[in-house]
Design a protein around this motif. Structure first.
Motif, PDB file in Angstrom:
ATOM      1  N   UNK A  72       0.846  -1.224   0.020  1.00 61.69           N
ATOM      2  CA  UNK A  72       0.013   0.022  -0.006  1.00 61.69           C
ATOM      3  C   UNK A  72       0.802   1.142  -0.131  1.00 61.69           C
ATOM      4  N   UNK A  73       1.939   1.084   0.464  1.00 64.72           N
ATOM      5  CA  UNK A  73       3.018   2.506   0.719  1.00 64.72           C
ATOM      6  C   UNK A  73       3.290   2.652  -0.598  1.00 64.72           C
ATOM      7  N   UNK A  74       3.839   1.871  -1.360  1.00 66.89           N
ATOM      8  CA  UNK A  74       4.432   1.878  -2.766  1.00 66.89           C
ATOM      9  C   UNK A  74       3.344   2.579  -3.698  1.00 66.89           C
ATOM     10  N   UNK A  75       2.124   1.858  -3.516  1.00 62.38           N
ATOM     11  CA  UNK A  75       1.232   2.337  -4.568  1.00 62.38           C
ATOM     12  C   UNK A  75       0.812   3.864  -3.963  1.00 62.38           C
ATOM     13  N   UNK A  76       0.764   4.160  -2.652  1.00 55.64           N
ATOM     14  CA  UNK A  76       0.156   5.350  -2.596  1.00 55.64           C
ATOM     15  C   UNK A  76       1.143   6.576  -3.028  1.00 55.64           C
ATOM     16  N   UNK A  77       2.661   6.165  -2.961  1.00 53.70           N
ATOM     17  CA  UNK A  77       3.662   7.172  -3.386  1.00 53.70           C
ATOM     18  C   UNK A  77       3.379   7.294  -4.929  1.00 53.70           C
ATOM     19  N   UNK A  78       3.340   6.094  -5.759  1.00 55.20           N
ATOM     20  CA  UNK A  78       3.225   6.174  -6.990  1.00 55.20           C
ATOM     21  C   UNK A  78       1.743   6.860  -7.479  1.00 55.20           C
ATOM     22  N   UNK A  79       0.940   6.984  -6.719  1.00 50.56           N
ATOM     23  CA  UNK A  79      -0.254   7.669  -6.969  1.00 50.56           C
ATOM     24  C   UNK A  79      -0.047   9.250  -6.936  1.00 50.56           C
ATOM     25  N   UNK A  80       0.865   9.639  -5.651  1.00 55.03           N
ATOM     26  CA  UNK A  80       1.095  10.972  -5.604  1.00 55.03           C
ATOM     27  C   UNK A  80       2.220  11.503  -6.812  1.00 55.03           C
ATOM     28  N   UNK A  81       3.302  10.607  -6.939  1.00 52.77           N
ATOM     29  CA  UNK A  81       3.949  11.058  -8.143  1.00 52.77           C
ATOM     30  C   UNK A  81       3.408  11.132  -9.584  1.00 52.77           C
ATOM     31  N   UNK A  82       2.468  10.223  -9.953  1.00 56.42           N
ATOM     32  CA  UNK A  82       1.584  10.436 -11.032  1.00 56.42           C
ATOM     33  C   UNK A  82       0.671  11.891 -11.099  1.00 56.42           C
ATOM     34  N   UNK A  83       0.365  12.229  -9.526  1.00 56.03           N
ATOM     35  CA  UNK A  83      -0.503  13.528  -9.702  1.00 56.03           C
ATOM     36  C   UNK A  83       0.140  14.791  -9.902  1.00 56.03           C
ATOM     37  N   UNK A  84       1.514  14.681  -9.982  1.00 56.52           N
ATOM     38  CA  UNK A  84       2.672  15.960 -10.156  1.00 56.52           C
ATOM     39  C   UNK A  84       2.381  16.512 -11.437  1.00 56.52           C
ATOM     40  N   UNK A  85       1.858  17.759 -11.664  1.00 53.99           N
ATOM     41  CA  UNK A  85       1.650  18.413 -12.783  1.00 53.99           C
ATOM     42  C   UNK A  85       3.073  19.372 -13.035  1.00 53.99           C
ATOM     43  N   UNK A  86       3.634  19.100 -14.028  1.00 56.92           N
ATOM     44  CA  UNK A  86       4.990  19.710 -14.481  1.00 56.92           C
ATOM     45  C   UNK A  86       4.794  20.580 -15.533  1.00 56.92           C
ATOM     46  N   UNK A  87       3.606  20.874 -16.099  1.00 57.72           N
ATOM     47  CA  UNK A  87       3.501  21.655 -17.409  1.00 57.72           C
ATOM     48  C   UNK A  87       3.770  23.092 -17.177  1.00 57.72           C
ATOM     49  N   UNK A  88       3.558  23.644 -16.039  1.00 60.06           N
ATOM     50  CA  UNK A  88       3.618  25.106 -15.898  1.00 60.06           C
ATOM     51  C   UNK A  88       4.993  25.352 -15.113  1.00 60.06           C
ATOM     52  N   UNK A  89       6.046  24.514 -15.229  1.00 60.30           N
ATOM     53  CA  UNK A  89       7.449  24.575 -14.393  1.00 60.30           C
ATOM     54  C   UNK A  89       8.336  25.483 -15.440  1.00 60.30           C
ATOM     55  N   UNK A  90       8.042  25.239 -16.557  1.00 61.29           N
ATOM     56  CA  UNK A  90       8.996  26.227 -17.402  1.00 61.29           C
ATOM     57  C   UNK A  90       8.520  27.985 -17.480  1.00 61.29           C
ATOM     58  N   UNK A  91       7.105  27.986 -17.049  1.00 64.20           N
ATOM     59  CA  UNK A  91       6.515  29.358 -17.076  1.00 64.20           C
ATOM     60  C   UNK A  91       6.909  29.956 -15.996  1.00 64.20           C
ATOM     61  N   UNK A  92       7.505  29.123 -14.998  1.00 63.89           N
ATOM     62  CA  UNK A  92       7.659  29.804 -13.577  1.00 63.89           C
ATOM     63  C   UNK A  92       6.631  29.463 -12.683  1.00 63.89           C
ATOM     64  N   UNK A  93       5.552  28.512 -12.849  1.00 68.22           N
ATOM     65  CA  UNK A  93       4.590  28.322 -12.048  1.00 68.22           C
ATOM     66  C   UNK A  93       4.721  27.111 -11.127  1.00 68.22           C
ATOM     67  N   UNK A  94       5.988  26.628 -11.388  1.00 69.79           N
ATOM     68  CA  UNK A  94       6.245  25.372 -10.429  1.00 69.79           C
ATOM     69  C   UNK A  94       5.407  24.145 -10.825  1.00 69.79           C
ATOM     70  N   UNK A  95       5.842  23.243  -9.978  1.00 65.69           N
ATOM     71  CA  UNK A  95       4.965  21.891 -10.008  1.00 65.69           C
ATOM     72  C   UNK A  95       3.720  21.839  -9.038  1.00 65.69           C
ATOM     73  N   UNK A  96       2.665  21.372  -9.847  1.00 62.33           N
ATOM     74  CA  UNK A  96       1.361  21.409  -8.861  1.00 62.33           C
ATOM     75  C   UNK A  96       0.881  19.961  -8.900  1.00 62.33           C
ATOM     76  N   UNK A  97       0.318  19.678  -7.504  1.00 57.60           N
ATOM     77  CA  UNK A  97      -0.168  18.509  -6.984  1.00 57.60           C
ATOM     78  C   UNK A  97      -1.569  18.240  -7.339  1.00 57.60           C
ATOM     79  N   UNK A  98      -2.124  17.556  -8.188  1.00 57.34           N
ATOM     80  CA  UNK A  98      -3.595  17.418  -8.588  1.00 57.34           C
ATOM     81  C   UNK A  98      -4.385  16.416  -7.685  1.00 57.34           C
ATOM     82  N   UNK A  99      -3.415  15.595  -7.210  1.00 59.15           N
ATOM     83  CA  UNK A  99      -4.120  14.398  -6.199  1.00 59.15           C
ATOM     84  C   UNK A  99      -3.999  15.033  -4.944  1.00 59.15           C
ATOM     85  N   UNK A 100      -5.177  15.282  -4.238  1.00 56.14           N
ATOM     86  CA  UNK A 100      -5.295  15.744  -3.091  1.00 56.14           C
ATOM     87  C   UNK A 100      -6.254  14.682  -2.204  1.00 56.14           C
ATOM     88  N   UNK A 101      -6.938  13.720  -2.633  1.00 54.38           N
ATOM     89  CA  UNK A 101      -7.372  12.915  -1.751  1.00 54.38           C
ATOM     90  C   UNK A 101      -7.150  11.588  -2.225  1.00 54.38           C
TER      91      UNK A 101
END
Length: 247
Positions: free
Chosen positions: A56-85
């Motif tokens: 469960x711990x490995x799956x929980x971390x994978x779920x968090x890593x897959x929820x990282x949105x890096x599309x706005x990193x180049x524009x200076x917005x940084x990395x956004x976490x989309x998975x909050x629940x």
């Protein structure tokens, strides 16, 4: 080692025969088969309770890593976490759908880990003291020195705990000031030690300058005699130890 050759030298007739020299019906003619444990689990462990069955711990971390949105990193917005629940959020918050989670809460897995405290003494005065002031006849009273030392140890632990709490609550400027004062005290102690050593060396040099030639010879002879006595003592101890080992 050749086990078959060793058994044949002891009277075994060979493969397919029992260990009896004449009758094959007595004993076993086939070797016992030993079962091997190749599943990686320990003795008494079942497949349903194996530790790697629920990652469960490995799956929980994978779920968090897959929820990282890096599309706005180049524009200076940084990395956004989309998975909050996700599962990791449920574990950290202690609830899963409004119910206490599997790993937190009063009956959870993490409730088994308890932070240890400082053990303090519970006895006061003598070991056999009663509440009404009388003493037990079969109890041994503690000495005043041991009781005073235990009280001093308790006071020292309380002072250390209080100092630690004060250090945690102090600001950055107060911490810098405390370290500077500690550095000054350390330098002052070093200066006092150096001054004491210098005074001692000067006193010793002055004493040697004032002594006569005969006194100097007597002092050196006495020092040689002390060294020789120590050397003879060590030699006697070594001889006695060797005799004890040989005896």
């Amino acid at each position: 080692m050749d086990a078959a050759a060793l058994l044949k030298s002891q009277g075994w007739r060979g493969k397919g025969f029992s260990l009896h020299p004449t009758n094959n019906s007595i004993g076993l003619s086939r070797p016992l088969l030993v079962s091997r444990n190749t599943d990686g689990r320990g003795v008494g462990s079942k497949a349903s309770y194996h530790t790697t069955s629920d990652q469960w711990w490995l799956r929980a971390f994978d779920e968090k890593l897959k929820g990282l949105d890096t599309s706005g990193a180049k524009a200076g917005a940084g990395v956004v976490q989309t998975v909050t629940k996700g599962k990791l959020d449920a574990v950290m918050s202690g609830t899963t759908g409004g119910v206490m989670g599997k790993y937190t809460g009063a009956a959870g897995l993490y409730a088994s880990f308890v932070r240890g405290g400082v053990l303090e003494g519970t006895l006061e005065g003598t070991l056999g003291a009663r509440k009404d002031g009388a003493e037990e006849t079969d109890a041994t009273p503690t000495s005043s020195s041991s009781s005073s030392s235990s009280e001093e140890d308790g006071d020292r632990r309380l002072r250390k705990r209080k100092d630690k709490q004060e250090r945690r609550s102090e600001s950055k400027a107060e911490k810098l000031a405390r370290k500077a004062a500690k550095r000054i005290r350390k330098e002052e102690r070093a200066k006092r030690r150096e001054a004491k050593a210098a005074r001692k060396a000067a006193k010793k040099a002055k004493k040697r300058e004032e002594e006569t030639k005969e006194e100097r010879r007597a002092r050196r002879a006495e020092r040689r005699a002390r060294k020789e006595a120590k050397r003879r003592g060590r030699r006697r101890d070594e001889e006695a130890k060797q005799k004890a080992d040989l005896g």
